[in-house]
Design a protein around this motif. Structure first.
Motif, PDB file in Angstrom:
ATOM      1  N   GLY A  44       0.681  -1.157   0.001  1.00  0.00           N
ATOM      2  CA  GLY A  44       0.239  -0.067   0.065  1.00  0.00           C
ATOM      3  C   GLY A  44       0.785   1.187  -0.017  1.00  0.00           C
TER       4      GLY A  44
ATOM      5  N   LYS B  94       1.552   4.216  -1.732  1.00  0.00           N
ATOM      6  CA  LYS B  94       0.901   5.119  -2.647  1.00  0.00           C
ATOM      7  C   LYS B  94       1.795   5.756  -3.828  1.00  0.00           C
TER       8      LYS B  94
ATOM      9  N   GLU C 289       1.134  -1.994  -8.129  1.00  0.00           N
ATOM     10  CA  GLU C 289       0.024  -1.337  -7.288  1.00  0.00           C
ATOM     11  C   GLU C 289      -0.408  -1.780  -6.078  1.00  0.00           C
TER      12      GLU C 289
ATOM     13  N   ASP D 169      -0.551   2.789   3.100  1.00  0.00           N
ATOM     14  CA  ASP D 169      -2.202   2.657   3.370  1.00  0.00           C
ATOM     15  C   ASP D 169      -2.369   0.935   2.653  1.00  0.00           C
TER      16      ASP D 169
ATOM     17  N   THR E  71      -6.808   0.239   2.117  1.00  0.00           N
ATOM     18  CA  THR E  71      -7.719   0.834   1.211  1.00  0.00           C
ATOM     19  C   THR E  71      -7.663  -0.125   0.045  1.00  0.00           C
ATOM     20  N   PRO E  72      -6.372  -0.770  -0.281  1.00  0.00           N
ATOM     21  CA  PRO E  72      -6.313  -1.757  -1.695  1.00  0.00           C
ATOM     22  C   PRO E  72      -7.063  -3.194  -1.376  1.00  0.00           C
TER      23      PRO E  72
END
Length: 468
Positions: free
Chosen positions: A398, A400, A421, A452, A455-456
């Motif tokens: 995560g 970014k 990603e 983070d 979120t993914p």
């Protein structure tokens, strides 16, 4: 226990807060994730206009030394011995004649602070016991007129300045010794005398020792801020020391908040500083062997830097002023680590980063610092998962922004990496940790690093029920 029956220290200890608490928010940016209730418009802050300028050095410093030293050091059973053991004042007063520290003991404190990588020192000028370490005209219960026979604050100030460290005073508003220290709550005449006495002592401290960088108030029992006349108190302090910083323990918000024995950022985003002990006692306690390790201290320091705060770490000198050997050993080890890895701590910015038990994170601008406290080395999973090949893979889910380069701070060695990603994978690392107690990897990114890994979660490619 009612709040008025105890200092913040006693209260926190009864809540079991003596061990380090992680930054509590799920997003790990040092703020509570629960939305705060709508607040009324606060009154104008008289300190706000000059705060950024006054606190610039403090935000860079990150790491300071707290010193708890007083008559209680002779007893050797921690700083609250007078109250928790119920020692009568006539008995306790006898300690003042027997408090005879060796000259200039503070020079060793300052040298240790510098070796430890600490940038400022906060000394107890007067603790709850009421004994003043300086040459005051307002009481004879002070160092020059008792056993030491000299001004111990002057020795501290000179020692700190000789090592290029910022000079700061702790001052306890609560006073167990002064005859008006308790009855001032209900007796207006006693309150007038005690408030004038308190303001007078603070005036001396702010007048007699040149530039002072922090005034660290403590324990405002038994009066309110209005009864202490804290606004007038601070006004006097800033008239005498325009560049000073004050904390929030005289009943006013001050320049920074002071979580104790825990690491927790101020919910409002205000500046904050966690103060902690090296064992479980603030003052010298000859039987307290619960010493924190260098790894724990580095972890705490990193946690504070990660949330944009400072770490004020305490020593409790012995009666003669010498430093317990365990304190010296731990702090020297931390200082050696900072000599190599200080750029991951000093002057860093708050980072938005998810939790990771194996590593912690700090940042400066677009530079991410991975403080890896548990080195991966060999994992049997590498025999089956190409994700962990070659050995000693460090992966961050995560991240970014795009990583541009990576290197080990200890050796300067470039670190290979791949990124998609979902994760940044650092590969080609040695099987053994290059540094102790933690290894730092510097990662240059093309934007502010944010980690983070939650979120993914909703976007991971899913396959079928069972094993694919």
């Amino acid at each position: 226990m009612l709040w008025s029956d105890s200092s913040r220290r006693s209260f926190l200890k009864q809540l079991g807060a003596a061990s380090t608490l992680a930054l509590a928010a799920p997003n790990s940016n040092g703020l509570d994730s629960q939305a705060a209730p709508a607040a009324q418009t606060p009154p104008a802050d008289p300190l706000a206009a000059t705060r950024a300028q006054r606190m610039a050095w403090w935000h860079q410093a990150k790491f300071g030394m707290f010193i708890h030293w007083g008559l209680y050091s002779i007893i050797g059973q921690m700083e609250w011995a007078k109250e928790v053991e119920g020692i009568p004042i006539p008995q306790y007063e006898l300690l003042a004649k027997h408090f005879k520290p060796r000259p200039n003991a503070a020079r060793d404190w300052a040298r240790l602070a510098k070796a430890a990588g600490q940038k400022y020192m906060v000394m107890t000028s007067k603790h709850h016991e009421g004994f003043c370490h300086w040459d005051t005209k307002l009481t004879d219960y002070c160092a020059p007129k008792q056993g030491p026979g000299r001004d111990l604050i002057r020795e501290f100030v000179d020692a700190a300045r000789a090592e290029g460290l910022r000079v700061d005073f702790y001052y306890s508003l609560m006073d167990w010794h002064h005859p008006d220290g308790a009855i001032c709550k209900t007796d207006p005449a006693a309150r007038r005398r005690f408030v004038d006495y308190t303001h007078g002592l603070i005036r001396e401290l702010m007048t007699n020792y040149g530039k002072i960088d922090i005034l660290w108030y403590d324990v405002d029992w038994p009066l309110t801020a209005a009864e202490w006349e804290s606004e007038r108190m601070n006004k006097m302090v800033f008239e005498l020391q325009p560049g000073i910083i004050v904390n929030n323990r005289n009943g006013l918000p001050g320049d920074f908040s002071t979580p104790e024995q825990e690491i927790r950022a101020d919910k409002s985003g205000k500046a904050w500083e966690s103060c902690m002990t090296l064992n479980d006692s603030w003052g010298f306690n000859r039987f307290d062997d619960a010493w924190k390790t260098p790894k724990t201290i580095v972890s705490n320091l990193t946690n504070c830097a990660r949330g944009g705060g400072n770490y004020l770490l305490n020593i409790g000198p012995k009666p003669d002023g010498s430093i317990p050997e365990e304190s010296v050993s731990v702090l020297e080890s931390v200082g050696k680590w900072l000599a190599t890895n200080g750029q991951a701590i000093y002057g860093t910015d708050r980072i938005q980063a998810s939790w990771n038990v194996n590593a912690n994170y700090t940042r400066r601008g677009n530079t991410l610092y991975i403080v890896q406290q548990f080195w991966p080395g060999h994992t049997p999973a590498a025999e089956w998962l190409t994700f962990f090949q070659s050995e000693a893979v460090i992966a961050i889910g995560g991240l970014k922004p795009k990583a541009l380069s990576a290197r080990l701070l200890k050796t300067g060695q470039r670190v290979q990496f791949t990124q998609d990603e979902w994760a940044l994978r650092l590969t080609g690392l040695p099987l053994q940790a290059p540094d102790q107690p933690s290894t730092v990897i510097e990662v240059e990114c093309d934007a502010e690093p944010v980690i983070d890994h939650e979120t993914p979660r909703a976007h991971w490619p899913r396959y079928k029920v069972g094993v694919s």
